[in-house]
Motif scaffolding. Structure first.
Motif, PDB file in Angstrom:
ATOM      1  N   LEU A  41       0.907  -0.847  -0.177  1.00 53.56           N
ATOM      2  CA  LEU A  41       0.052  -0.225   0.242  1.00 53.56           C
ATOM      3  C   LEU A  41       0.440   1.165   0.089  1.00 53.56           C
ATOM      4  CD1 LEU A  41      -2.976   1.057  -0.090  1.00 53.56           C
ATOM      5  CD2 LEU A  41      -2.226   1.007   2.446  1.00 53.56           C
ATOM      6  N   SER A  42       2.240   1.188   0.586  1.00 50.66           N
ATOM      7  CA  SER A  42       3.381   2.444   1.262  1.00 50.66           C
ATOM      8  C   SER A  42       3.482   2.246  -0.772  1.00 50.66           C
ATOM      9  CB  SER A  42       3.898   1.778   1.559  1.00 50.66           C
ATOM     10  OG  SER A  42       4.692   2.585   2.113  1.00 50.66           O
ATOM     11  N   GLU A  43       4.083   1.648  -1.054  1.00 46.35           N
ATOM     12  CA  GLU A  43       4.389   1.844  -2.495  1.00 46.35           C
ATOM     13  C   GLU A  43       3.658   2.211  -3.144  1.00 46.35           C
ATOM     14  OE1 GLU A  43       6.194  -1.826  -3.187  1.00 46.35           O
ATOM     15  OE2 GLU A  43       7.639  -2.245  -1.380  1.00 46.35           O
ATOM     16  N   CYS A  44       2.318   1.605  -3.273  1.00 53.87           N
ATOM     17  CA  CYS A  44       1.204   2.517  -4.430  1.00 53.87           C
ATOM     18  C   CYS A  44       1.089   4.178  -3.926  1.00 53.87           C
ATOM     19  CB  CYS A  44      -0.079   1.333  -4.350  1.00 53.87           C
ATOM     20  SG  CYS A  44       0.446  -0.126  -4.525  1.00 53.87           S
ATOM     21  N   ARG A  45       0.734   4.052  -2.857  1.00 52.82           N
ATOM     22  CA  ARG A  45       0.892   5.729  -2.595  1.00 52.82           C
ATOM     23  C   ARG A  45       1.664   6.400  -2.751  1.00 52.82           C
ATOM     24  NH1 ARG A  45      -2.265   4.772   3.718  1.00 52.82           N
ATOM     25  NH2 ARG A  45      -4.377   4.583   2.742  1.00 52.82           N
ATOM     26  N   LEU A  46       3.075   6.286  -2.754  1.00 51.48           N
ATOM     27  CA  LEU A  46       3.861   6.303  -3.308  1.00 51.48           C
ATOM     28  C   LEU A  46       4.247   6.665  -4.803  1.00 51.48           C
ATOM     29  CD1 LEU A  46       6.735   5.605  -0.228  1.00 51.48           C
ATOM     30  CD2 LEU A  46       6.356   7.712  -1.054  1.00 51.48           C
ATOM     31  N   ALA A  47       3.973   5.350  -5.268  1.00 48.27           N
ATOM     32  CA  ALA A  47       3.869   5.758  -7.195  1.00 48.27           C
ATOM     33  C   ALA A  47       2.998   6.755  -7.281  1.00 48.27           C
ATOM     34  CB  ALA A  47       3.909   4.789  -7.612  1.00 48.27           C
ATOM     35  N   ARG A  48       1.694   6.675  -6.987  1.00 51.01           N
ATOM     36  CA  ARG A  48       1.115   7.915  -6.673  1.00 51.01           C
ATOM     37  C   ARG A  48       0.997   9.863  -6.629  1.00 51.01           C
ATOM     38  NH1 ARG A  48      -5.065   8.046  -5.945  1.00 51.01           N
ATOM     39  NH2 ARG A  48      -4.369   6.219  -6.804  1.00 51.01           N
ATOM     40  N   ALA A  49       1.614   9.160  -6.082  1.00 52.83           N
ATOM     41  CA  ALA A  49       1.918  10.768  -5.233  1.00 52.83           C
ATOM     42  C   ALA A  49       3.149  11.346  -6.182  1.00 52.83           C
ATOM     43  CB  ALA A  49       3.245  10.708  -4.208  1.00 52.83           C
ATOM     44  N   LYS A  50       4.374  10.695  -6.892  1.00 59.53           N
ATOM     45  CA  LYS A  50       5.637  10.551  -8.196  1.00 59.53           C
ATOM     46  C   LYS A  50       4.633  11.754  -8.974  1.00 59.53           C
ATOM     47  CE  LYS A  50       8.022   7.137  -6.827  1.00 59.53           C
ATOM     48  NZ  LYS A  50       9.278   6.453  -6.956  1.00 59.53           N
ATOM     49  N   LEU A  51       3.255  10.779  -9.977  1.00 59.89           N
ATOM     50  CA  LEU A  51       3.413  10.848 -10.869  1.00 59.89           C
ATOM     51  C   LEU A  51       2.332  12.509 -10.815  1.00 59.89           C
ATOM     52  CD1 LEU A  51       2.087  10.113 -13.401  1.00 59.89           C
ATOM     53  CD2 LEU A  51       0.376   8.899 -12.536  1.00 59.89           C
ATOM     54  N   LEU A  52       1.748  12.286  -9.492  1.00 58.17           N
ATOM     55  CA  LEU A  52       1.131  13.893  -9.312  1.00 58.17           C
ATOM     56  C   LEU A  52       2.442  15.078  -9.197  1.00 58.17           C
ATOM     57  CD1 LEU A  52      -1.634  13.230  -6.744  1.00 58.17           C
ATOM     58  CD2 LEU A  52      -2.267  13.958  -9.244  1.00 58.17           C
ATOM     59  N   SER A 111       0.623  15.831   5.340  1.00 61.73           N
ATOM     60  CA  SER A 111       1.333  16.285   5.259  1.00 61.73           C
ATOM     61  C   SER A 111       2.630  16.169   5.615  1.00 61.73           C
ATOM     62  CB  SER A 111       0.902  17.906   4.043  1.00 61.73           C
ATOM     63  OG  SER A 111       1.376  18.560   5.697  1.00 61.73           O
ATOM     64  N   SER A 112       2.773  15.990   6.773  1.00 65.39           N
ATOM     65  CA  SER A 112       3.876  16.020   7.462  1.00 65.39           C
ATOM     66  C   SER A 112       4.450  14.634   7.273  1.00 65.39           C
ATOM     67  CB  SER A 112       4.286  16.444   8.724  1.00 65.39           C
ATOM     68  OG  SER A 112       3.397  16.265   9.326  1.00 65.39           O
ATOM     69  N   TYR A 113       3.343  13.133   7.997  1.00 58.25           N
ATOM     70  CA  TYR A 113       4.076  12.187   7.486  1.00 58.25           C
ATOM     71  C   TYR A 113       4.404  11.504   6.158  1.00 58.25           C
ATOM     72  CZ  TYR A 113       3.365   7.475   8.240  1.00 58.25           C
ATOM     73  OH  TYR A 113       3.589   5.909   8.166  1.00 58.25           O
ATOM     74  N   PHE A 114       3.275  12.582   5.212  1.00 60.01           N
ATOM     75  CA  PHE A 114       4.574  12.569   3.705  1.00 60.01           C
ATOM     76  C   PHE A 114       5.404  12.942   3.290  1.00 60.01           C
ATOM     77  CE2 PHE A 114       4.169  14.123  -0.847  1.00 60.01           C
ATOM     78  CZ  PHE A 114       3.963  13.370  -1.027  1.00 60.01           C
ATOM     79  N   ILE A 115       5.614  13.738   3.452  1.00 59.99           N
ATOM     80  CA  ILE A 115       7.056  13.782   4.005  1.00 59.99           C
ATOM     81  C   ILE A 115       7.924  13.569   3.641  1.00 59.99           C
ATOM     82  CG2 ILE A 115       8.438  15.873   3.933  1.00 59.99           C
ATOM     83  CD1 ILE A 115       6.537  17.781   3.620  1.00 59.99           C
ATOM     84  N   LYS A 116       7.522  12.733   5.805  1.00 58.20           N
ATOM     85  CA  LYS A 116       8.869  12.282   6.070  1.00 58.20           C
ATOM     86  C   LYS A 116       8.960  10.755   4.737  1.00 58.20           C
ATOM     87  CE  LYS A 116       9.466   9.815  10.204  1.00 58.20           C
ATOM     88  NZ  LYS A 116       9.082   8.173  10.252  1.00 58.20           N
ATOM     89  N   VAL A 117       7.890   9.868   5.161  1.00 57.22           N
ATOM     90  CA  VAL A 117       7.778   8.868   3.966  1.00 57.22           C
ATOM     91  C   VAL A 117       7.963   8.340   2.887  1.00 57.22           C
ATOM     92  CG1 VAL A 117       6.881   6.756   3.342  1.00 57.22           C
ATOM     93  CG2 VAL A 117       5.824   7.603   5.318  1.00 57.22           C
ATOM     94  N   PHE A 118       8.286  10.055   1.976  1.00 58.42           N
ATOM     95  CA  PHE A 118       8.740   9.936   0.905  1.00 58.42           C
ATOM     96  C   PHE A 118      10.384  10.106   0.860  1.00 58.42           C
ATOM     97  CE2 PHE A 118       9.712  12.195  -2.956  1.00 58.42           C
ATOM     98  CZ  PHE A 118       8.740  11.871  -4.069  1.00 58.42           C
ATOM     99  N   LYS A 119      10.639  11.093   2.011  1.00 56.74           N
ATOM    100  CA  LYS A 119      12.400  11.332   1.826  1.00 56.74           C
ATOM    101  C   LYS A 119      13.113   9.790   2.522  1.00 56.74           C
ATOM    102  CE  LYS A 119      15.682  14.471   4.005  1.00 56.74           C
ATOM    103  NZ  LYS A 119      15.348  15.617   5.104  1.00 56.74           N
ATOM    104  N   GLU A 120      12.463   9.345   3.752  1.00 56.54           N
ATOM    105  CA  GLU A 120      13.101   7.639   3.965  1.00 56.54           C
ATOM    106  C   GLU A 120      13.242   7.092   2.124  1.00 56.54           C
ATOM    107  OE1 GLU A 120       9.999   6.443   6.799  1.00 56.54           O
ATOM    108  OE2 GLU A 120      11.502   7.544   8.143  1.00 56.54           O
ATOM    109  N   ALA A 121      12.343   6.190   1.701  1.00 53.42           N
ATOM    110  CA  ALA A 121      11.421   5.957   0.190  1.00 53.42           C
ATOM    111  C   ALA A 121      11.933   6.389  -0.498  1.00 53.42           C
ATOM    112  CB  ALA A 121      10.836   5.687  -0.249  1.00 53.42           C
ATOM    113  N   GLU A 122      12.592   8.010  -1.559  1.00 50.42           N
ATOM    114  CA  GLU A 122      13.477   8.377  -2.012  1.00 50.42           C
ATOM    115  C   GLU A 122      14.577   9.172  -1.793  1.00 50.42           C
ATOM    116  OE1 GLU A 122      12.172   7.236  -4.895  1.00 50.42           O
ATOM    117  OE2 GLU A 122      10.663   6.901  -4.506  1.00 50.42           O
ATOM    118  N   GLY A 123      14.671   9.532  -1.011  1.00 52.67           N
ATOM    119  CA  GLY A 123      15.948  10.161  -0.348  1.00 52.67           C
ATOM    120  C   GLY A 123      16.059  11.467  -0.296  1.00 52.67           C
ATOM    121  N   LEU A 124      15.131  12.504  -0.703  1.00 54.49           N
ATOM    122  CA  LEU A 124      15.348  14.044  -0.571  1.00 54.49           C
ATOM    123  C   LEU A 124      13.262  14.244  -1.019  1.00 54.49           C
ATOM    124  CD1 LEU A 124      15.092  14.828  -4.451  1.00 54.49           C
ATOM    125  CD2 LEU A 124      14.626  12.148  -4.333  1.00 54.49           C
ATOM    126  N   PRO A 125      13.149  14.647  -0.684  1.00 56.86           N
ATOM    127  CA  PRO A 125      11.629  16.038  -0.406  1.00 56.86           C
ATOM    128  C   PRO A 125      11.396  15.691  -1.496  1.00 56.86           C
ATOM    129  CG  PRO A 125      13.367  17.415   0.063  1.00 56.86           C
ATOM    130  CD  PRO A 125      13.842  16.998  -0.146  1.00 56.86           C
TER     131      PRO A 125
END
Length: 277
Positions: A222-233, A253-267
């Motif tokens: 689920l987290s990977e699907c959400r991150l893929a959606r976020a990257k497209l947007l 949004s603060s949690y989203f930024i945290k999870v995104f940075k952990e997964a991608e290495g950048l905000p």
């Protein structure tokens, strides 16, 4: 009917897999093979699409009917053949590979992997495509031959089970259908319990079945699907990060930024600047 083609060694030496010998037999009751150990230095894959036959493993005769198959590793002792009364329709390929896939590893460890496969997974068409490419062989066909063989192996990985497998194919299909819904509706406030109810299993069994089928937990998927959606947007819209977080299933949004940075290495903001066309 006997259709078979032998392919020359590829001009390019770095394919991850490549067919060496391809065949399709039907109405051929004489088909039988017995190879001593070390005789065949390539993997040997057979899929049965009709009729029946057999393989021997450790002196035990194993029936091979429609929807069953076998994979021998390099150098293994091999004994198999068609039923003389109801000869099998079998498509087969001998191939080399440097891939590391669970079904190849299983064949290597046990000196023979015997399985059921989904007849609706498109494997018959892929075999026919590989045969046609080999029948009209040109060096420019080599990448396609390698790619089709790779597709066959990965499709089998996702649509086959050992003859005594713990998760039947129909259950795997049910889990994948659930995964597709989660992917398409990842913005919903999913929990393990709601995902389990969608699939029709208890949370305990759903977690086990999902991990076995998809290779990861439902929450990670689920987290990977959400991150893929976020990257497209991020790269395709002007939406602010707060809106993208909500539309991707993150309530804060603060949690989203945290999870995104952990997964991608950048905000997210830097990702947008770096990857936006």
């Amino acid at each position: 009917m006997m259709k078979q083609r032998v392919l020359p060694a590829p001009a390019y030496a770095h394919y991850v897999c490549y067919p060496e010998f391809i065949g399709h037999y039907s109405d051929f009751p004489q088909h039988a093979e017995r190879r001593s150990e070390g005789m065949l230095n390539s993997y040997n894959l057979h899929l049965v699409f009709g009729g029946s036959g057999y393989v021997f493993q450790n002196g035990i005769r194993i029936p091979m009917g429609m929807g069953r198959g076998f994979l021998y590793p390099r150098g293994a002792y091999q004994q198999y053949g068609s039923d003389p009364v109801q000869p099998w329709e079998v498509r087969w390929v001998h191939f080399s590979t440097s891939l590391s896939l669970p079904l190849l590893e299983e064949a290597d460890q046990s000196q023979g992997y015997f399985f059921t496969f989904d007849l609706n997974a498109g494997l018959e068409n892929r075999f026919e495509e590989m045969y046609l490419l080999s029948n009209a062989y040109e060096t420019q066909n080599e990448p396609c031959l390698s790619a089709v063989l790779y597709e066959i192996l990965v499709t089998l990985l996702q649509n086959s089970e050992p003859l005594h497998g713990s998760v039947p194919l129909e259950i795997r299909h049910s889990i994948r259908r659930t995964a597709d819904i989660i992917h398409n509706e990842c913005e919903r406030p999913w929990t393990l319990e709601s995902m389990s109810r969608l699939a029709g299993y208890s949370s305990y069994h759903f977690l086990r079945l999902f991990r076995s089928t998809m290779g990861k937990t439902p929450n990670r998927y689920l987290s990977e699907c959400r991150l893929a959606r976020a990257k497209l947007l991020l790269v395709s819209t002007e939406f602010p990060v707060e809106r993208i977080a909500l539309q991707s299933g993150f309530q804060q949004s603060s949690y989203f930024i945290k999870v995104f940075k952990e997964a991608e290495g950048l905000p997210p903001s830097q990702y947008r600047r770096s990857f936006r066309s």
